[in-house]
Scaffold this active site. Structure first.
Site, mmCIF file in Angstrom:
data_model
loop_
_atom_site.group_PDB
_atom_site.id
_atom_site.type_symbol
_atom_site.label_atom_id
_atom_site.label_comp_id
_atom_site.label_asym_id
_atom_site.label_seq_id
_atom_site.Cartn_x
_atom_site.Cartn_y
_atom_site.Cartn_z
ATOM 1 N N GLU A 135 11.136 7.175 -2.021
ATOM 2 C CA GLU A 135 12.677 7.131 -1.773
ATOM 3 C C GLU A 135 13.306 8.005 -2.948
ATOM 4 O OE1 GLU A 135 13.113 2.960 0.719
ATOM 5 O OE2 GLU A 135 13.050 3.066 -1.411
ATOM 6 N N GLU B 83 9.001 4.144 6.376
ATOM 7 C CA GLU B 83 9.323 2.697 6.428
ATOM 8 C C GLU B 83 10.598 2.430 7.366
ATOM 9 O OE1 GLU B 83 10.572 0.979 2.633
ATOM 10 O OE2 GLU B 83 9.277 2.253 1.383
#
Length: 1029
Positions: free
Chosen positions: A211, A307
């Site tokens: 991320e 995710e």
């Protein structure tokens, strides 16, 4: 896993999750069936994995990943092996994944656990990469591995080791000292992983960072260079046969475009309901922008959601994981995951699918010991109803090869976009496969606020009749928060469904004895209408099983209609249609029969691989053919009637190697009763209150004669961290002295008179402290959860009395714990937030100061001798330093007393006992220690099981009161040594009002684990040559 700050938990989540909210039908572009390969941007230094341009075994194009040239739906669940430190149970979890239709698993690897200091990188024990890969290979499940070096994951430091926080350079940047820290870990990771790249092993992709932001997006220099450096290091270590990936925290195109850090395959994360477990019935609206974002950022690559929300974390003083499960339950899976399919996702990873435990101080300070996450497989490894929902979807996707080539024809509702229904409450997305003409209509409510049923009809395209409205009789129904996938022109074997109104239309299909067998399901009481192409108007339909379904034979179709209840089978024209209510469908398993070798077929869950259908058992792990016998391996939670639907050449089956007496039923199944052993239910566990307990005080440091001269002298006067002391000349941060986890003891010495002291103590959210002057209690305090005031630092002022002080050396003793290191989500060095005494001031008339500070932390600091349990397991309290928590410690000199009696003063007392377990072979009986919250006498408890710290209970903060201990940590076949520490915060002392050992489930299991206890050193090995300190 992304971090959500407190402001978002009170639920304006829209600023963060704007890409996921709303139901606008405005799409700039749509899923394309036009070749987009010319738009692919090859990353710097990539070997190239683009299909048609590469000879690699793992490739991809705009539609999907391909293995050896064959398309796959990568249906994956997140699992962190380090959160289950009994490696023999890894196989159990992965077998449950595969049984439920997951052909992939995504795993984080934790730098801090793998590198206890700057000179060591150890991939052993619960960090054993190659052991995990080998198990995944044997099970036949593909792996995406995510080594960071930063992973977030609600872990201590987000994976960054404590020792790396002493570096001056910005963490997660190209700072030289930060690179010096992570580079050996990533390089060794790559070398360990390289031999297990597909096709030699199960690894099909490796993620760089987590991320992460580009320099332009974060407005911080050096980030692109850092990302590229990680990728280059992976390649230098041998990761050359599989692509690199990146999981953008939102669909913002980070590392999807040309330039430094661009990965082979870009994707993003999504948590559409955030972590609002306080409000489990509150849903945000669904997004229709996923495909738009995909076409904007990487149209030449498949839509990858690396995710996607599979649960939610809870936090100190929060609602707990049962509420998180209610938030992200089977209804959520039914609606939100089908919305992903409407966007054409072909790589989907559910975070988490098995969460595990934050044992041994590995959690970050926002959360607690459990990492259950409300996942489909619970912390104790039991299966939830959500797993049944996910299983039905996974089976459907693997059986529907046309889905991987679809393009979007239209989407919308009445008055917006393309309306396929006249109901203003219905939103539809229409996908079409140009290769076969198959259509997929994903239907949902326009708004998630509508909780009542909606009846409707749907306009669909068919090959035989063109555009028609279905059903032709009655209507379809959405039961509040429900979604359906309606198919038309759907091929199964050599047959075809003209249309079906069942919930996901299809569970799966197979061809047995040249008979195409299709399984359909719907909610009990909901009518279905299914038209199967059939060229003979004289066809006779034979029904078996439950009544309630009728047939109408037409010129070109056979139409089945009614409401499924139980199991109904319709046989006609070389076809078999099995209709079930949803609960019955959830009791089916569809294993692929075992194949020889470890090639692509070993991982293949499509209908290309021979399969069978098995109804009934709690779990079916696998099936293999042996002549005319099917060998079934699985688990039971009660005596069960098992039905096996398979080709007629199979005449019997075994269950866990035991022959089962079977009959051939009218349904055509092989039926046998598999017995649940009464010995399992009779398995005995001890009553903890009736055991012999020994106890002793764990604060010898309060005695006047205590000698701390061998402790670490905390004499630093400067720090490289951006977080500077608030007062005092010495730096009293634990990590500056090599202690990074657990609990610590500070002893500050001063002479002469003083009237008091002010301290600023920092330990993370919901931490605790107690202070004493010359053994006299001054006070205690606790921080609070980030969902509340978010207090991670307390600044008490204590006044001394004449009776507190002595002539000569006075000692201020401060004990405190850490609820875990901060993470570093925002790339702002938050990870370097100190633990310890952030500032201090001694009040005296003559301005005297402390003459010295001494610190006790875990034995060995960064060079702790326990190489198995790892660097975070222990802290610095007396009982930990002497090893009283370790197996083999001699507590015979301790006095007899019980934690149920407790103590009548503030301080720390430890209690020790032993007990034996002797569970039957073939059992899986997860156990948990259970407590009760207590606000009257607040206390904090550590639970040590055979040397492993497996729980931190905060009586007045909670929410966790139940602590499951996995088999292997708890010895199910022999002796167990238990230690609990009772830290009483108030002058009244404390006791345990409840402390029980309870069964979570009793399963007759075929799991392969045979371990009595995870091999780990005891007191003799770890403390036998070390004196008390």
């Amino acid at each position: 896993m992304k971090k959500i700050y407190r402001i978002f938990l009170t639920f304006p989540l829209l600023p963060l999750l704007g890409a996921f909210a709303g139901s606008s039908s405005k799409l700039l572009v749509r899923q394309s069936t036009v070749d987009e390969s010319s738009k692919y941007v090859l990353p710097v230094g990539s070997p190239n994995f683009y299909h048609g341009q590469s000879k690699a075994s793992v490739t991809f194009d705009q539609h999907s990943v391909l293995l050896d040239g064959k398309r796959i739906m990568f249906f994956s669940g997140e699992f962190h092996p380090f959160r289950l430190p009994a490696p023999e149970l890894w196989r159990d979890v992965l077998e449950k994944f595969k049984a439920a239709g997951f052909n992939g698993v995504s795993v984080y690897w934790h730098w801090g656990l793998s590198a206890p200091n700057a000179k060591e990188v150890r991939f052993t024990e619960h960090n054993d990469l190659q052991k995990f890969y080998q198990i995944a290979k044997e099970v036949g499940i593909l792996v995406i591995v995510r080594p960071g070096p930063y992973v977030n994951a609600e872990t201590a430091g987000g994976g960054i080791p404590g020792w790396a926080t002493n570096a001056a350079g910005l963490a997660r940047s190209n700072a030289t000292d930060y690179r010096d820290a992570w580079h050996p870990y990533i390089l060794e990771f790559a070398k360990q992983t390289a031999p297990y790249q597909y096709p030699a092993g199960p690894v099909i992709a490796v993620q760089a960072e987590n991320e992460f932001a580009t320099s332009a997006q974060a407005k911080k220099p050096g980030l692109d260079e850092h990302m590229q450096d990680i990728i280059d290091t992976l390649r230098d270590g041998g990761i050359t046969k599989v692509p690199t990936i990146h999981n953008d925290k939102q669909p913002q195109g980070q590392y999807s475009a040309a330039g430094l850090g661009k990965v082979d395959l870009y994707g993003w994360d999504g948590y559409p309901l955030g972590f609002d477990c306080d409000n489990p019935s509150r849903w945000l609206e669904l997004s229709t922008q996923f495909d738009n974002n995909h076409q904007r950022w990487n149209p030449a690559e498949p839509l990858a959601l690396f995710e996607w929300q599979g649960g939610a974390f809870s936090y100190w003083s929060g609602p707990g994981y049962e509420e998180c499960y209610k938030l992200i339950n089977e209804q959520f899976a039914n609606v939100y995951y089908k919305n992903n399919y409407a966007a054409g996702v072909s790589l989907q990873n559910l975070y988490m699918t098995y969460g595990g435990t934050n044992w041994g101080n590995m959690h970050t300070h926002t959360i607690y010991s459990s990492y259950d996450y409300g996942a489909a497989i619970r912390e104790d490894r039991t299966l939830s109803p959500k797993l049944d929902e996910i299983k039905l979807q996974a089976y459907f996707l693997h059986a529907s090869r046309d889905y991987l080539l679809v393009g979007r024809i239209g989407n919308g509702t009445v008055g917006q976009g393309s309306a396929y229904s006249d109901s203003t409450d219905i939103y539809t997305t229409h996908l079409n496969s140009p290769s076969s003409g198959a259509n997929f209509y994903i239907v949902r409510q326009v708004t998630n606020t509508k909780l009542t049923n909606t009846d409707f009809t749907l306009r669909v395209n068919t090959t035989l009749e063109g555009t028609i409205t279905i059903p032709k009789a009655k209507s379809l129904t959405l039961a509040g928060r429900e979604s359906k996938i309606v198919v038309t022109n759907y091929p199964f074997g050599s047959s075809r469904v003209q249309y079906s109104t069942a919930e996901a239309s299809v569970m799966t299909w197979a061809t047995f004895d040249k008979i195409d067998t299709l399984v359909l399901y719907a909610l009990a009481g909901q009518p279905v209408e299914v038209a199967i192409e059939n060229n003979s108007p004289s066809t006779r339909v034979t029904f078996l099983g439950s009544p309630g379904i009728t047939a109408e034979v037409g010129r070109k179709t056979v139409t089945l209609s009614g409401s499924p209840s139980g199991l109904t089978i319709a046989d006609f024209g070389g076809k078999r249609i099995i209709l079930a209510d949803k609960k019955t469908a959830g009791s089916f398993w569809a294993p692929r029969l075992a194949v020889n070798g470890f090639g692509r077929t070993h991982y293949d869950l499509t209908t290309d691989v021979p399969s069978i259908l098995v109804k009934g058992p709690y779990l079916l792990r696998r099936a293999a053919a042996r002549g005319s016998i099917l060998d079934l391996t699985g688990d039971l939670n009660s005596t069960t009637i098992v039905d096996v639907f398979a080709p007629s050449k199979y005449t019997g089956f075994t269950w866990n190697k035991e022959p089962i007496r079977v009959t051939r039923t009218e349904l055509g199944s092989l039926r046998g009763t598999v017995s649940f052993s009464s010995a399992l239910s009779a398995a005995q566990i001890p009553v903890l209150s009736k055991l012999n307990w020994k106890c002793t005080d764990s604060l010898p440091e309060l005695a006047p004669e205590f000698d701390d001269s061998k402790w670490v002298l905390a004499d630093k006067t400067s720090t490289l961290r951006p977080h500077k002391p608030t007062a005092g000349k010495n730096i009293l941060y634990t990590s500056e002295y090599g202690f990074h986890a657990g609990q610590w003891i500070w002893r500050g010495h001063f002479t002469g008179s003083a009237s008091g002291v002010q301290l600023s103590i920092q330990g993370g959210f919901s931490f605790g402290y107690t202070a004493f002057i010359n053994g006299h209690f001054l006070g205690s305090g606790q921080g609070s959860s980030h969902s509340q005031q978010g207090v991670d630092i307390l600044s008490p002022i204590f006044n001394f009395t004449a009776g507190h002080l002595v002539a000569g050396d006075n000692v201020l003793t401060v004990i405190h714990d850490s609820t875990g290191m901060n993470q570093n989500f925002q790339i702002d060095d938050e990870v370097k937030t100190p633990r310890g005494i952030r500032g201090y001031q001694l009040f005296s008339d003559d301005n005297k100061d402390f003459t010295q500070w001494r610190l006790a932390g875990n034995i060995g600091g960064e060079n702790a001798p326990d190489k198995v349990r790892g660097p975070y397991n222990e802290g610095g309290w007396w009982f930990e330093r002497v090893g009283a928590h370790l197996p083999g410690y001699d507590a015979s000199a301790w006095k007899s007393c019980s934690p149920y009696q407790g103590i009548a003063k503030p301080g720390v007392t430890v209690y020790r006992t032993t007990f034996d377990l002797n569970f039957p072979a073939g059992s899986d009986i997860p156990l948990a220690f259970d407590f009760s919250l207590d606000n009257v006498t607040p206390h904090r408890v550590l639970i040590y099981v055979n040397g492993w710290q497996f729980g931190r209970f905060l009586s007045s903060l909670g929410p966790q009161t139940s602590y499951p201990i996995p088999e292997g940590i708890l010895n199910h076949h022999g002796k167990n040594e238990i230690l609990v520490s009772l830290w009483a915060l108030g002058e009244q002392g404390a006791k345990l009002t409840k402390f029980d050992l309870n069964k979570r489930a009793t399963i007759s299991s075929s799991k392969a684990a045979t371990v009595k206890i995870v091999p780990a050193p005891g007191w003799k090995e770890l403390r036998g040559r070390i004196g008390e300190t």
